[in-house]
Design a protein around this motif. Structure first.
Motif, PDB file in Angstrom:
ATOM      1  N   GLN A 288      44.140  34.004  43.469  1.00 39.83           N
ATOM      2  CA  GLN A 288      43.663  35.104  42.628  1.00 39.83           C
ATOM      3  C   GLN A 288      44.717  36.205  42.730  1.00 39.83           C
ATOM      4  O   GLN A 288      45.024  36.668  43.824  1.00 39.83           O
TER       5      GLN A 288
ATOM      6  N   ARG B 102      46.039  39.965  41.427  1.00 37.27           N
ATOM      7  CA  ARG B 102      45.556  41.210  40.823  1.00 37.27           C
ATOM      8  C   ARG B 102      46.668  42.241  40.863  1.00 37.27           C
ATOM      9  O   ARG B 102      47.252  42.509  41.907  1.00 37.27           O
TER      10      ARG B 102
ATOM     11  N   ASP C  34      44.896  40.539  35.722  1.00 34.45           N
ATOM     12  CA  ASP C  34      44.159  39.690  36.653  1.00 34.45           C
ATOM     13  C   ASP C  34      44.491  38.257  36.273  1.00 34.45           C
ATOM     14  O   ASP C  34      44.505  37.915  35.087  1.00 34.45           O
TER      15      ASP C  34
END
Length: 190
Positions: free
Chosen positions: A137, A139, A144
């Motif tokens: 993930q 960010r 994102d």
């Protein structure tokens, strides 16, 4: 005389046989070193400009395998020429004999890029080339992204490779990067 010599030889053979059957004392392998409440600096040979800093409640060193294990939740800092380059937070870190870091999962923060990566599987920080892992993930202030895997240099430069990236980019995002942190944009900038 020959008769006494044969009896002596027979006695030595019997004594040798009896001694061979006796249990030998158990020898324990070296357990290594265990340190408690330690601040540690790692100077990677493969990256002479970098210094990693850790504080751990429990560090175990195994001289046979040449590895150190920092147990419990760890936060480490990578400093390059005196400036913060990256932080890593992980539930345990293993440092191998070539100074590379291995973690089951980790959160990497790269302040200069205002980027946080949560890597959920098989994280490796290779001192010579950067980091890699699976189930990512990503960010940043205006993006994102998720990906199946990542291999990247420390600066997230052009050599960054992601497997099956899925991203959402918002050029009008209400957030911006200030001093290495993602913050809300002031109203006059929106």
């Amino acid at each position: 005389m020959l008769r006494y010599a044969s009896w002596a030889l027979l006695l030595l053979l019997v004594l040798g046989f009896v001694l061979a059957l006796l249990p030998s004392p158990s020898v324990q392998a070296a357990q290594g070193v265990k340190l408690m409440e330690v601040s540690m600096k790692l100077y990677p040979q493969q990256d002479p400009d970098a210094v990693w800093e850790f504080h751990s409640k429990d560090i175990q060193y195994d001289p046979i395998e040449g590895k150190s294990v920092l147990n419990g939740t760890q936060t480490g800092k990578r400093m390059v020429k005196g400036e913060l380059d990256m932080t890593v937070t992980a539930p345990g870190i293993e440092i191998d004999r070539t100074d590379n870091l291995h973690m089951k999962e980790a959160v990497l923060n790269i302040p200069k890029q205002c980027t946080t990566l949560k890597i959920q599987k098989d994280v490796t920080i290779d001192q010579a080339s950067g980091f890699s892992g699976k189930q990512v993930q990503y960010r940043a202030a205006n993006m994102d992204m998720t990906a199946d895997a990542i291999t990247a240099p420390f600066d997230l430069g052009a050599d960054t490779q992601m497997t099956r990236p899925r991203f959402v980019s918002d050029l009008d995002a209400p957030e911006t990067c200030v001093g290495g942190a993602i913050v809300e944009k002031p109203e006059d900038e929106e």
